[in-house]
Design a protein around this motif. Structure first.
Motif, PDB file in Angstrom:
ATOM      1  N   ASP A 155       3.315  -9.619 -25.497  1.00  0.00           N
ATOM      2  CA  ASP A 155       2.667 -10.903 -25.216  1.00  0.00           C
ATOM      3  C   ASP A 155       1.757 -10.805 -23.987  1.00  0.00           C
ATOM      4  OD1 ASP A 155       2.166 -13.716 -25.482  1.00  0.00           O
ATOM      5  OD2 ASP A 155       3.636 -14.086 -23.901  1.00  0.00           O
ATOM      6  N   LEU A 156       2.265 -10.233 -22.902  1.00  0.00           N
ATOM      7  CA  LEU A 156       1.475 -10.122 -21.673  1.00  0.00           C
ATOM      8  C   LEU A 156       0.276  -9.197 -21.856  1.00  0.00           C
ATOM      9  CD1 LEU A 156       4.199  -9.978 -18.867  1.00  0.00           C
ATOM     10  CD2 LEU A 156       2.785 -11.918 -19.523  1.00  0.00           C
ATOM     11  N   LEU A 157       0.469  -8.081 -22.570  1.00  0.00           N
ATOM     12  CA  LEU A 157      -0.640  -7.144 -22.773  1.00  0.00           C
ATOM     13  C   LEU A 157      -1.746  -7.765 -23.627  1.00  0.00           C
ATOM     14  CD1 LEU A 157       1.182  -3.714 -23.206  1.00  0.00           C
ATOM     15  CD2 LEU A 157      -0.249  -4.456 -21.286  1.00  0.00           C
ATOM     16  N   MET A 167      -6.755   0.330 -24.213  1.00  0.00           N
ATOM     17  CA  MET A 167      -7.607  -0.190 -23.151  1.00  0.00           C
ATOM     18  C   MET A 167      -6.797  -0.283 -21.869  1.00  0.00           C
ATOM     19  SD  MET A 167      -9.064  -4.027 -22.736  1.00  0.00           S
ATOM     20  CE  MET A 167     -10.810  -4.235 -22.905  1.00  0.00           C
ATOM     21  N   SER A 168      -7.293   0.316 -20.789  1.00  0.00           N
ATOM     22  CA  SER A 168      -6.554   0.243 -19.525  1.00  0.00           C
ATOM     23  C   SER A 168      -6.844  -1.091 -18.840  1.00  0.00           C
ATOM     24  CB  SER A 168      -6.936   1.405 -18.612  1.00  0.00           C
ATOM     25  OG  SER A 168      -8.289   1.284 -18.234  1.00  0.00           O
ATOM     26  N   LEU A 169      -5.903  -1.510 -18.029  1.00  0.00           N
ATOM     27  CA  LEU A 169      -6.020  -2.799 -17.339  1.00  0.00           C
ATOM     28  C   LEU A 169      -6.605  -2.559 -15.946  1.00  0.00           C
ATOM     29  CD1 LEU A 169      -2.607  -4.336 -18.464  1.00  0.00           C
ATOM     30  CD2 LEU A 169      -4.840  -4.524 -19.573  1.00  0.00           C
ATOM     31  N   LYS A 170      -7.910  -2.448 -15.867  1.00  0.00           N
ATOM     32  CA  LYS A 170      -8.581  -2.087 -14.613  1.00  0.00           C
ATOM     33  C   LYS A 170      -8.591  -3.211 -13.583  1.00  0.00           C
ATOM     34  CE  LYS A 170     -11.752   1.109 -16.874  1.00  0.00           C
ATOM     35  NZ  LYS A 170     -13.114   1.292 -17.366  1.00  0.00           N
ATOM     36  N   HIS A 171      -8.525  -4.439 -14.046  1.00  0.00           N
ATOM     37  CA  HIS A 171      -8.669  -5.583 -13.135  1.00  0.00           C
ATOM     38  C   HIS A 171      -7.338  -6.284 -12.851  1.00  0.00           C
ATOM     39  CE1 HIS A 171     -12.968  -5.068 -13.599  1.00  0.00           C
ATOM     40  NE2 HIS A 171     -12.767  -4.976 -14.889  1.00  0.00           N
ATOM     41  N   ALA A 172      -6.257  -5.695 -13.344  1.00  0.00           N
ATOM     42  CA  ALA A 172      -4.946  -6.340 -13.236  1.00  0.00           C
ATOM     43  C   ALA A 172      -4.218  -5.965 -11.950  1.00  0.00           C
ATOM     44  CB  ALA A 172      -4.087  -5.942 -14.429  1.00  0.00           C
ATOM     45  N   PHE A 173      -3.547  -6.939 -11.383  1.00  0.00           N
ATOM     46  CA  PHE A 173      -2.597  -6.744 -10.293  1.00  0.00           C
ATOM     47  C   PHE A 173      -1.249  -7.256 -10.778  1.00  0.00           C
ATOM     48  CE2 PHE A 173      -6.527  -6.755  -8.011  1.00  0.00           C
ATOM     49  CZ  PHE A 173      -6.325  -5.978  -6.877  1.00  0.00           C
ATOM     50  N   VAL A 174      -0.199  -6.544 -10.444  1.00  0.00           N
ATOM     51  CA  VAL A 174       1.151  -7.042 -10.736  1.00  0.00           C
ATOM     52  C   VAL A 174       1.667  -7.765  -9.503  1.00  0.00           C
ATOM     53  CG1 VAL A 174       3.558  -6.354 -11.086  1.00  0.00           C
ATOM     54  CG2 VAL A 174       1.763  -5.326 -12.454  1.00  0.00           C
ATOM     55  N   LEU A 175       2.180  -8.946  -9.724  1.00  0.00           N
ATOM     56  CA  LEU A 175       2.844  -9.724  -8.681  1.00  0.00           C
ATOM     57  C   LEU A 175       4.336  -9.643  -8.974  1.00  0.00           C
ATOM     58  CD1 LEU A 175       2.399 -11.731  -6.313  1.00  0.00           C
ATOM     59  CD2 LEU A 175       2.421 -13.556  -8.017  1.00  0.00           C
ATOM     60  N   THR A 176       5.095  -9.080  -8.043  1.00  0.00           N
ATOM     61  CA  THR A 176       6.528  -8.931  -8.269  1.00  0.00           C
ATOM     62  C   THR A 176       7.289  -9.274  -6.996  1.00  0.00           C
ATOM     63  OG1 THR A 176       8.187  -7.495  -9.300  1.00  0.00           O
ATOM     64  CG2 THR A 176       6.669  -6.436  -7.732  1.00  0.00           C
ATOM     65  N   GLY A 177       8.587  -9.207  -7.079  1.00  0.00           N
ATOM     66  CA  GLY A 177       9.426  -9.544  -5.921  1.00  0.00           C
ATOM     67  C   GLY A 177      10.869  -9.515  -6.363  1.00  0.00           C
ATOM     68  N   GLY A 178      11.638 -10.402  -5.824  1.00  0.00           N
ATOM     69  CA  GLY A 178      13.032 -10.545  -6.220  1.00  0.00           C
ATOM     70  C   GLY A 178      13.326 -12.023  -6.330  1.00  0.00           C
ATOM     71  N   ILE A 179      14.468 -12.342  -6.895  1.00  0.00           N
ATOM     72  CA  ILE A 179      14.859 -13.743  -6.995  1.00  0.00           C
ATOM     73  C   ILE A 179      14.909 -14.344  -5.582  1.00  0.00           C
ATOM     74  CG2 ILE A 179      17.312 -13.113  -7.074  1.00  0.00           C
ATOM     75  CD1 ILE A 179      17.729 -15.587  -8.888  1.00  0.00           C
ATOM     76  N   GLY A 180      14.272 -15.492  -5.410  1.00  0.00           N
ATOM     77  CA  GLY A 180      14.288 -16.177  -4.115  1.00  0.00           C
ATOM     78  C   GLY A 180      13.299 -15.663  -3.090  1.00  0.00           C
ATOM     79  N   THR A 181      12.371 -14.777  -3.485  1.00  0.00           N
ATOM     80  CA  THR A 181      11.394 -14.287  -2.493  1.00  0.00           C
ATOM     81  C   THR A 181      10.163 -15.184  -2.404  1.00  0.00           C
ATOM     82  OG1 THR A 181      10.339 -12.783  -4.081  1.00  0.00           O
ATOM     83  CG2 THR A 181      12.084 -11.856  -2.670  1.00  0.00           C
ATOM     84  N   GLY A 182       9.935 -16.030  -3.405  1.00  0.00           N
ATOM     85  CA  GLY A 182       8.796 -16.942  -3.347  1.00  0.00           C
ATOM     86  C   GLY A 182       7.613 -16.514  -4.197  1.00  0.00           C
ATOM     87  N   LYS A 183       7.896 -15.738  -5.218  1.00  0.00           N
ATOM     88  CA  LYS A 183       6.836 -15.260  -6.102  1.00  0.00           C
ATOM     89  C   LYS A 183       6.095 -16.407  -6.786  1.00  0.00           C
ATOM     90  CE  LYS A 183       8.503 -12.845  -9.268  1.00  0.00           C
ATOM     91  NZ  LYS A 183       8.297 -14.142  -9.909  1.00  0.00           N
ATOM     92  N   SER A 184       6.835 -17.407  -7.235  1.00  0.00           N
ATOM     93  CA  SER A 184       6.212 -18.550  -7.916  1.00  0.00           C
ATOM     94  C   SER A 184       5.272 -19.294  -6.982  1.00  0.00           C
ATOM     95  CB  SER A 184       7.280 -19.518  -8.438  1.00  0.00           C
ATOM     96  OG  SER A 184       8.102 -18.854  -9.365  1.00  0.00           O
ATOM     97  N   SER A 198       5.122   1.349 -18.734  1.00  0.00           N
ATOM     98  CA  SER A 198       4.804   0.528 -19.902  1.00  0.00           C
ATOM     99  C   SER A 198       3.535  -0.311 -19.750  1.00  0.00           C
ATOM    100  CB  SER A 198       5.985  -0.368 -20.269  1.00  0.00           C
ATOM    101  OG  SER A 198       6.447  -1.079 -19.165  1.00  0.00           O
ATOM    102  N   TYR A 199       3.153  -0.646 -18.517  1.00  0.00           N
ATOM    103  CA  TYR A 199       1.935  -1.437 -18.310  1.00  0.00           C
ATOM    104  C   TYR A 199       0.800  -0.601 -17.717  1.00  0.00           C
ATOM    105  CZ  TYR A 199       4.608  -5.717 -19.137  1.00  0.00           C
ATOM    106  OH  TYR A 199       5.374  -6.707 -19.698  1.00  0.00           O
ATOM    107  N   GLY A 200       1.163   0.447 -16.981  1.00  0.00           N
ATOM    108  CA  GLY A 200       0.143   1.317 -16.394  1.00  0.00           C
ATOM    109  C   GLY A 200      -0.641   0.684 -15.259  1.00  0.00           C
ATOM    110  N   ILE A 201      -0.039  -0.280 -14.579  1.00  0.00           N
ATOM    111  CA  ILE A 201      -0.724  -0.952 -13.469  1.00  0.00           C
ATOM    112  C   ILE A 201      -0.140  -0.442 -12.161  1.00  0.00           C
ATOM    113  CG2 ILE A 201      -1.304  -3.170 -12.403  1.00  0.00           C
ATOM    114  CD1 ILE A 201      -0.703  -4.443 -15.185  1.00  0.00           C
ATOM    115  N   SER A 202      -1.001   0.109 -11.301  1.00  0.00           N
ATOM    116  CA  SER A 202      -0.517   0.633 -10.022  1.00  0.00           C
ATOM    117  C   SER A 202      -0.842  -0.300  -8.856  1.00  0.00           C
ATOM    118  CB  SER A 202      -1.096   2.023  -9.762  1.00  0.00           C
ATOM    119  OG  SER A 202      -2.501   1.951  -9.774  1.00  0.00           O
ATOM    120  N   GLN A 203      -1.640  -1.344  -9.122  1.00  0.00           N
ATOM    121  CA  GLN A 203      -1.964  -2.319  -8.072  1.00  0.00           C
ATOM    122  C   GLN A 203      -0.847  -3.359  -8.045  1.00  0.00           C
ATOM    123  OE1 GLN A 203      -6.564  -2.649  -7.534  1.00  0.00           O
ATOM    124  NE2 GLN A 203      -6.108  -3.175  -9.655  1.00  0.00           N
TER     125      GLN A 203
END
Length: 195
Positions: A93-95, A1-18, A123-128
């Motif tokens: 776990d995340l998938l 099943m593809s993750l059509k509604h998923a967005f990945v939130l990423t960054g680096g340590i100290g960028t404020g992702k949390s 591995s996740y197939g998310i481009s957003q």
């Protein structure tokens, strides 16, 4: 099943992702957090990890993350061993959580700090992908203030990640967190309005 509604939130340590994840949660969006998954897995697999890395990473049979961090960020081979052990388990776990959220057909966010480092698109197939951006100098100031690490420890953590400027060129969405919280809130709201 593809993750059509998923967005990945990423960054680096100290960028404020949390902080961004908290703002998105306040707007009612589901957040799947790779760090929370990691903490649960460290607890679940403590005995195996102590066997691999030694008693020096533990206290009373529990993993002490700061001790583990000092060990693996000081030794690339040990970091690779830890990542090979944890990353497949985090991904699974995340998938599983993501597939459950797909049924709602609403946007949700996977908070994965090392998305580019683990070649997440494969591995996740998310481009957003949403990058929470702050320049390296700002990252260093925030890490020093928050984690009370030495300059060498901060650099070890930053150098273990892909440079934030390169991540910026790879990300379709950028949230600039180089200023204050109000500026970041405006960035997040503008992004959500564009959904």
């Amino acid at each position: 099943m593809s993750l059509k509604h998923a967005f990945v939130l990423t960054g680096g340590i100290g960028t404020g992702k949390s902080t961004v994840a908290s703002l998105l949660a306040l707007h009612g969006y589901a957040i799947l957090d790779a760090d929370k998954s990691t903490h649960a897995l460290l607890e679940k697999h403590a005995k195996e990890l102590i066997k691999i890395f030694g008693e020096g990473i533990s206290q009373n049979g529990q993993i002490v993350r700061k001790k583990l961090g000092t060990l693996v960020f000081g030794d690339p081979a040990k970091r690779a061993t830890l990542e090979a052990f944890l990353h497949p388990k985090i991904r699974l776990d995340l998938l599983q959580q993501a597939h459950a959220l797909e049924t709602a057909k609403k946007p949700y966010f996977l908070d994965i700090p090392l998305y580019f480092e683990i070649e997440g698109q494969k591995s996740y197939g998310i481009s957003q992908i949403i990058l929470v951006y702050a320049p390296r100098e700002v990252q260093m100031q925030r890490i020093a203030k928050r984690d009370h690490l030495s300059q060498a420890q901060i650099l070890a953590r930053l150098n273990a990640q892909i440079n934030i400027e390169l991540k910026r060129t790879l990300s379709p969405y950028i949230l600039d967190n180089s200023k204050d919280l109000k500026h970041l809130q405006t960035q997040v709201e503008a992004f959500l309005n564009s959904l």
